[in-house]
Design a protein around this motif. Structure first.
Motif, PDB file in Angstrom:
ATOM      1  N   SER A 223       0.835  -1.187   0.000  1.00 36.86           N
ATOM      2  CA  SER A 223       0.000   0.000   0.000  1.00 36.86           C
ATOM      3  C   SER A 223       0.881   1.251   0.000  1.00 36.86           C
ATOM      4  CB  SER A 223      -0.910   0.013   1.236  1.00 36.86           C
ATOM      5  OG  SER A 223      -1.738  -1.130   1.259  1.00 36.86           O
ATOM      6  N   ALA A 224       0.223   2.413   0.067  1.00 43.29           N
ATOM      7  CA  ALA A 224       0.945   3.676   0.125  1.00 43.29           C
ATOM      8  C   ALA A 224       0.329   4.549   1.210  1.00 43.29           C
ATOM      9  CB  ALA A 224       0.887   4.392  -1.217  1.00 43.29           C
ATOM     10  N   PRO A 225       1.137   5.205   2.028  1.00 42.65           N
ATOM     11  CA  PRO A 225       0.605   6.077   3.072  1.00 42.65           C
ATOM     12  C   PRO A 225      -0.235   7.204   2.467  1.00 42.65           C
ATOM     13  CG  PRO A 225       2.959   5.704   3.379  1.00 42.65           C
ATOM     14  CD  PRO A 225       2.614   5.188   2.025  1.00 42.65           C
ATOM     15  N   GLU A 226      -1.407   7.426   3.020  1.00 45.37           N
ATOM     16  CA  GLU A 226      -2.292   8.451   2.473  1.00 45.37           C
ATOM     17  C   GLU A 226      -1.805   9.864   2.771  1.00 45.37           C
ATOM     18  OE1 GLU A 226      -6.232   7.726   3.839  1.00 45.37           O
ATOM     19  OE2 GLU A 226      -6.446   5.844   2.714  1.00 45.37           O
ATOM     20  N   ASP A 227      -0.937  10.022   3.759  1.00 43.81           N
ATOM     21  CA  ASP A 227      -0.475  11.365   4.114  1.00 43.81           C
ATOM     22  C   ASP A 227       0.712  11.832   3.278  1.00 43.81           C
ATOM     23  OD1 ASP A 227       1.120   9.416   5.333  1.00 43.81           O
ATOM     24  OD2 ASP A 227       1.759  10.779   6.913  1.00 43.81           O
ATOM     25  N   LEU A 228       1.243  10.965   2.417  1.00 47.75           N
ATOM     26  CA  LEU A 228       2.310  11.355   1.505  1.00 47.75           C
ATOM     27  C   LEU A 228       1.719  11.397   0.098  1.00 47.75           C
ATOM     28  CD1 LEU A 228       5.339   9.239   2.825  1.00 47.75           C
ATOM     29  CD2 LEU A 228       4.684  11.581   3.442  1.00 47.75           C
ATOM     30  N   THR A 229       1.489  12.574  -0.403  1.00 48.08           N
ATOM     31  CA  THR A 229       0.759  12.755  -1.655  1.00 48.08           C
ATOM     32  C   THR A 229       1.610  12.376  -2.859  1.00 48.08           C
ATOM     33  OG1 THR A 229      -0.441  14.578  -0.642  1.00 48.08           O
ATOM     34  CG2 THR A 229      -0.574  14.381  -3.033  1.00 48.08           C
ATOM     35  N   SER A 230       1.015  11.624  -3.773  1.00 47.26           N
ATOM     36  CA  SER A 230       1.684  11.260  -5.022  1.00 47.26           C
ATOM     37  C   SER A 230       1.420  12.324  -6.085  1.00 47.26           C
ATOM     38  CB  SER A 230       1.178   9.899  -5.513  1.00 47.26           C
ATOM     39  OG  SER A 230       1.499   8.879  -4.581  1.00 47.26           O
TER      40      SER A 230
END
Length: 268
Positions: A223-230
């Motif tokens: 998954s990817a942390p939601e607080d680090l914006t892509s």
């Protein structure tokens, strides 16, 4: 059969740092045993000496033999390769680097880090050619590459797409003045966090350590942390990823303590 969760490696940059002889290493430890000691407290180390000068095959073999099974090194590629004006000039330095003996690390060789100067701007043609020069494998051994841009011009979907096309990880530069690009572009994650403070005995406060441990777990799970914006809307392939997390810069004397605190959290 693939693993459901990737492995998480946590460490610091280098192992020869005089202040650590007061804050990390035992007072009676011989300097020549510092790598041996550090590699029993951490699970990875980013070799930085390779950025400044060519190392010998004998040195790489020595470092391999001084560290325990399962320990991983990442290796910072030479500045001569990343400071060249043309891909052709860079290619010569890349070839010399891999001929120097880095493969002597064997199973303990992790990602190769290609760090560019803050003055280097994004040029799609240059970086497409540069990334094409990075070998996918040597002697049948697959290689992992991570690129760390330090200029704001890299914060573009075009760069992300280029890194993804070549299977190269973009370094996640956490808690720093450098651009944070959190898009996942490779089968592994490479993060460098740079916000340790001297006032904190473990470099970071407990909440920040908890947050970075949580992010590492999410990456490992796919998954990817939601607080680090892509930067891009394109979703990376759902897959477990090995994670390489290094505590770098900041209050450097606190970095081993921060890394060990993260390892403790991730072992629970």
């Amino acid at each position: 059969m693939s693993r459901k969760t990737g492995r998480i490696y946590v460490g610091v940059g280098g192992w020869n740092y005089a202040p650590w002889r007061e804050s990390f290493y035992p007072p009676d430890l011989a300097h020549k045993r510092e790598l041996e000691y550090a590699s029993r407290k951490l699970t990875s180390i980013e070799i930085n000496a390779t950025y400044y000068r060519t190392q010998s095959a004998a040195s790489f073999a020595k470092w391999r033999n001084e560290t325990p099974e399962g320990f991983i090194f990442s290796v910072k590629a030479p500045r001569f390769a990343v400071m060249r004006k043309t891909p052709q000039e860079a290619g010569e330095s890349i070839d010399r680097f891999f001929a120097s003996g880095v493969m002597e690390l064997g199973e303990k060789l992790g990602p190769i880090l290609w760090q560019f100067l803050p003055t280097k701007k994004f040029d799609a043609a240059f970086f497409d050619a540069f990334l094409s020069l990075l070998p996918k494998n040597i002697g049948g051994r697959p290689l992992m590459h991570a690129i760390e841009p330090r200029h704001e011009s890299f914060k573009t979907a075009e760069f992300v797409a280029l890194a993804r096309q070549h299977g190269v990880a973009i370094v996640i530069a956490g808690d720093s003045k450098y651009p944070l690009i959190a898009d996942l572009t490779a089968p592994f994650v490479y993060a460098r966090i740079m916000g340790t403070r001297e006032a904190e005995p473990q470099g970071y406060d407990a909440a920040a350590l908890d947050e970075w441990a949580k992010r590492a777990r999410l990456w490992a799970e796919g998954s990817a942390p939601e607080d680090l914006t892509s930067l891009t809307q394109a979703k990376p392939k759902k897959m477990s990823r090995d994670v390489f997390l290094y505590v770098i810069s900041g209050a450097k004397e606190r970095n081993p303590a921060a890394a060990m605190a993260l390892i403790e959290r991730l072992s629970c």
